[in-house]
Scaffold this motif. Sequence first.
Motif, PDB file in Angstrom:
ATOM      1  N   CYS A 341       0.835  -1.213   0.000  1.00  0.00           N
ATOM      2  CA  CYS A 341       0.000   0.000   0.000  1.00  0.00           C
ATOM      3  C   CYS A 341       0.866   1.258   0.000  1.00  0.00           C
ATOM      4  O   CYS A 341       0.556   2.237  -0.696  1.00  0.00           O
ATOM      5  CB  CYS A 341      -0.925   0.003   1.223  1.00  0.00           C
ATOM      6  SG  CYS A 341      -2.166  -1.307   1.223  1.00  0.00           S
ATOM      7  N   ILE A 391      -2.464  -9.253  -3.824  1.00  0.00           N
ATOM      8  CA  ILE A 391      -1.427  -8.372  -3.297  1.00  0.00           C
ATOM      9  C   ILE A 391      -0.077  -8.688  -3.932  1.00  0.00           C
ATOM     10  O   ILE A 391       0.693  -7.777  -4.269  1.00  0.00           O
ATOM     11  CB  ILE A 391      -1.334  -8.493  -1.756  1.00  0.00           C
ATOM     12  CG1 ILE A 391      -2.740  -8.468  -1.129  1.00  0.00           C
ATOM     13  CG2 ILE A 391      -0.490  -7.364  -1.195  1.00  0.00           C
ATOM     14  CD1 ILE A 391      -3.550  -7.254  -1.464  1.00  0.00           C
ATOM     15  N   ILE A 447      -7.283  -2.054  -0.796  1.00  0.00           N
ATOM     16  CA  ILE A 447      -6.676  -3.268  -0.260  1.00  0.00           C
ATOM     17  C   ILE A 447      -7.195  -3.486   1.163  1.00  0.00           C
ATOM     18  O   ILE A 447      -7.058  -2.615   2.022  1.00  0.00           O
ATOM     19  CB  ILE A 447      -5.136  -3.178  -0.264  1.00  0.00           C
ATOM     20  CG1 ILE A 447      -4.637  -3.189  -1.710  1.00  0.00           C
ATOM     21  CG2 ILE A 447      -4.522  -4.318   0.532  1.00  0.00           C
ATOM     22  CD1 ILE A 447      -3.135  -3.052  -1.834  1.00  0.00           C
ATOM     23  N   ALA A 454      -7.752  -7.387  -2.777  1.00  0.00           N
ATOM     24  CA  ALA A 454      -8.043  -6.082  -3.373  1.00  0.00           C
ATOM     25  C   ALA A 454      -9.533  -6.018  -3.638  1.00  0.00           C
ATOM     26  O   ALA A 454     -10.074  -6.818  -4.401  1.00  0.00           O
ATOM     27  CB  ALA A 454      -7.262  -5.900  -4.665  1.00  0.00           C
TER      28      ALA A 454
END
Length: 455
Positions: A341, A391, A447, A454
């Motif tokens: 992130c 991710i 996220i 996601a």
Amino acid sequence: MMRLTAIVSRAMRIVTGASVSLVKPPLPPPPIFTRQFSANGSTFTPNSVAHEMIKYAASLARDQKTEESYARGLLVLEQCESTQSDGNSKGLVELARSTLLFERGSRAAAMESLRKLQHLEKLQDLSFSLGIKVAASEALAGILLELYQDDVASLGLEVVSQFLGSIRQEIGGGGGFEVLEGRIRTLKGLIELLSGNLESAQSIFEGVEVERYFSGKVLLNKKCHSKEPLFNILILRSVGNAALSCGEYLHGKREFSSAKELYRKVIQAMSDFQDVGDPNNLGACNMTSEEVGIAASCALGQLESHLGNFIEAEEILTTTLKKTEEHFGPQHPKVGVVLTCIALMYRLKSTVERSSSLLIQEGLFRKAIDLLKAPPLDENVSDENVYKNDIIALARGGYAETLLVQQSRKAEGERLKEWAESCWSNRWVLLSEALELSESSPRVLVIDTRICRAV
């Protein structure tokens, strides 16, 4: 083993000095449930011995966050359960056991523990037993979503929903457990979002009854319409999972103002969380108050970056990273999720500000990929039950973009990009669109660190 026994015995001596208060209202015999059930405002006073032993076990397990420390914590819970006579306390112990098993990485064992709780018989306090069942079902669905078993998770939630509906029908409407139903309903909405069924998700989230309390204030009965003031769309002060899922729905729709305030209130509510006797508060595994607080903070940081507030985003995400490392340990995969992130935030910042942060992005993406334990590039992930696919694909896809602009590393970047695109499983947005967020995009990717997906 003798040392562990001594530890348990010493802890028992410490906590047994506290008074034990059990609420045991008379209940009709099975299979009839109750004619005066109400979870709203209802609390159960847990056995003080069980409560203190659960806290001690969690502290013992998380002290070093090793296989040995978690084994010690689980042994304490085993000893604690053997000393309890009431079903409510045993249910709390089982929730705690599933959480420690999950944190240790024993997902199969954690799921088995949660399935036991789903089949609990009626306990001394019906509202509390329903709270345990819902918490177990919510946590089981959370693990299944992390493993990309969305259909199985949805089926399990439907069974729980029908179970609660049968009780409502039996007592002739009402029942006082709208909050428990709201938790199941919003989690089903989250599954619809993950599946790309945006219309179904909208009908669920905008149909959720969101009455009751938030930060101690009684609210009007409203439905979750994103254009209404935020304080009219919150579910319950302590029901962080449901409120967080609503926030992600609004965030994805670019209803940034409402989502932002909702995230903030969830973070505050989770930091103030103390009442383990409220059946609406119970949680386990990746749906605990700690997990919700971290997820809401991470979502808020992402939202600030989507608004272009990069200083605020960096501060919030850095704080989230620290909390994640403290709770899970610095080498835990969820640290990699938060690092992803942060890297995406820097990527968006460089695009908006027309600046370069390639070295920072590359370092963050590489560290995230390492912590996420990404499989080798030559491994066919479609044939494996790999979780965190979304991710890992974002991290490798972002890393690939930092290499593609470097002529000497372009071939490596192409290989990474090809792998990431083949691994990407989100059903409503392409990986390239997720990495290149623009104001014209109708939806925004969020996220969710609870399930490492996601949304």
